[in-house]
Scaffold this active site. Structure first.
Site, mmCIF file in Angstrom:
data_model
loop_
_atom_site.group_PDB
_atom_site.id
_atom_site.type_symbol
_atom_site.label_atom_id
_atom_site.label_comp_id
_atom_site.label_asym_id
_atom_site.label_seq_id
_atom_site.Cartn_x
_atom_site.Cartn_y
_atom_site.Cartn_z
ATOM 1 N N ASN A 219 31.793 41.452 40.172
ATOM 2 C CA ASN A 219 30.959 42.074 41.196
ATOM 3 C C ASN A 219 31.743 43.089 42.018
ATOM 4 O OD1 ASN A 219 28.643 40.675 40.513
ATOM 5 N ND2 ASN A 219 29.128 38.957 41.850
ATOM 6 N N HIS B 208 34.366 42.833 43.953
ATOM 7 C CA HIS B 208 35.001 42.471 45.217
ATOM 8 C C HIS B 208 36.003 41.348 44.956
ATOM 9 C CE1 HIS B 208 31.412 39.549 46.121
ATOM 10 N NE2 HIS B 208 32.194 39.093 45.177
ATOM 11 N N CYS C 109 36.664 41.918 51.366
ATOM 12 C CA CYS C 109 38.006 42.491 51.402
ATOM 13 C C CYS C 109 38.090 43.535 50.302
ATOM 14 C CB CYS C 109 39.057 41.396 51.198
ATOM 15 S SG CYS C 109 40.744 42.031 51.190
#
Length: 369
Positions: A275, A277, A312
């Protein structure tokens, strides 16, 4: 501290999955076969292993299993692998399709110096079974556990909260059995639940649950739960879920505890999942970076609660904080810690966490008296 201990007790004692029958989920119990798998009306077992894997294009491909395992047995393990390892494969559905079960053997590269499996490995296995569950019930579309309607609407899953409690850590060469099932979390998400058991004895080793929300992959903002996605999942959700207990972070507590900091943590390209991330399991490793060595060497993680606040990014610089709630480690039968992951630039908070640590159980772990 009392609240955290109570939370652990709640996890380990308020729910016994092995006492759960299909009647707790829906309807009237059906007969099971010798492996506990619900039988269909025609008497066959409901399993994902529908094809005969012994042949490919009518050619025999399975090697003699006994001869294949001989090198393992030479290592001096007094175990009968042919009888002990149950169904290490693709998994199967139980409870009329609500519960997915999969077995795993703990590998040498998944354990630490004390032979116990790492917490990151356990988290990865939980995540693996959850995705395989989605594939098994037929709603898997593409990407990381996404449904077909989620793919159409550019939606992805993001973990919001996680709780887990570990009663005993499996060690190298153990075979564990993971059961997972999903339930609705209000109108905004779903709750995934797991138990990990010793596949040989049935002893419950770990219980865990987490809340997943939807996020738009393009805008990176949380999304409402579309009716089309809910209709895909609704018939596969149960009303039997493990509790996710809310925790509170009191700012005044930080004045009386010791802060241990690890600076300069940077995500690597390999830390990204499908995804795009940073995978949530990586955050747990970053948390452990700031836990004092005196705790890691003498204690083991008994319970963990995490709250994810923001993503993040690959170019981010992260700071890991661990706040130890005792003044002298070693004089206590457990240690309470609070954790925070923050961006070094701007100070935005990525995640908060709470953990309880207990003395390492070397004797019990290695099978010694």
């Amino acid at each position: 501290m009392v609240a955290m201990a109570a939370s652990t007790y709640f996890f380990l004692n308020s729910f016994s999955y092995h006492d759960m029958t299909r009647n707790n989920l829906r309807g009237t119990p059906r007969p099971k076969d010798a492996h506990g798998i619900i039988k269909k009306n025609d008497g066959s077992s409901r399993s994902l292993l529908a094809k005969d894997l012994t042949k490919v294009n009518a050619t025999e491909v399975r090697a003699n299993r006994a001869s294949f395992l001989k090198p393992i047995m030479i290592l001096g393990q007094n175990k009968n692998y042919l009888d002990m390892i149950p169904d290490l494969g693709f998994g199967s559905m139980l409870s009329d399709g609500f519960v997915f079960r999969q077995n795993f053997q703990i590998r040498s590269y998944e354990v630490g110096s004390d032979q116990a499996v790492t917490i990151e490995t356990l988290m990865n296995l939980l995540q693996e079974t959850s995705i395989n569950h989605s594939k098994a019930i037929g709603v898997w579309g593409d990407g990381f556990g996404l449904t077909r309607e989620m793919c159409k609407k550019n939606l992805i899953w993001v973990m919001s909260k996680l709780q887990m409690a570990v009663d005993r850590y499996p060690i190298w060469d153990d075979v564990i059995q993971i059961d997972t099932w999903k339930g609705a979390y209000g109108k905004i998400g779903i709750c995934s639940n797991w138990t990990i058991c010793d596949a040989k004895t049935g002893e419950i080793l770990l219980t865990a649950s987490c809340i997943y929300l939807l996020m738009n992959e393009e805008t990176r903002r949380l999304s409402k739960f579309p009716d089309e996605v809910r209709s895909e999942l609704d018939e596969h959700l149960t009303n039997v879920t493990l509790p996710v207990v809310a925790r509170k972070w009191s700012p005044c507590d930080e004045m009386s505890i010791v802060d241990h900091v690890r600076n300069g943590i940077m995500p690597r390209w390999s830390d990204l999942d499908m995804n795009q991330h940073v995978n949530n399991v990586k955050y747990i490793g970053w948390i452990l970076e700031s836990v004092p060595h005196s705790i890691v060497e003498n204690y083991e993680l008994a319970s963990l609660t995490l709250e994810y606040h923001q993503e993040c990014k690959l170019e981010s610089m992260v700071q890991s904080h661990t706040y130890v709630m005792v003044s002298k480690i070693g004089d206590y039968d457990h240690v309470d810690c609070k954790h925070a992951l923050q961006l070094e630039t701007g100070g935005g908070e990525i995640m908060r966490g709470w953990s309880i640590w207990r003395p390492k159980q070397y004797g019990n772990r290695l099978g010694l008296e």
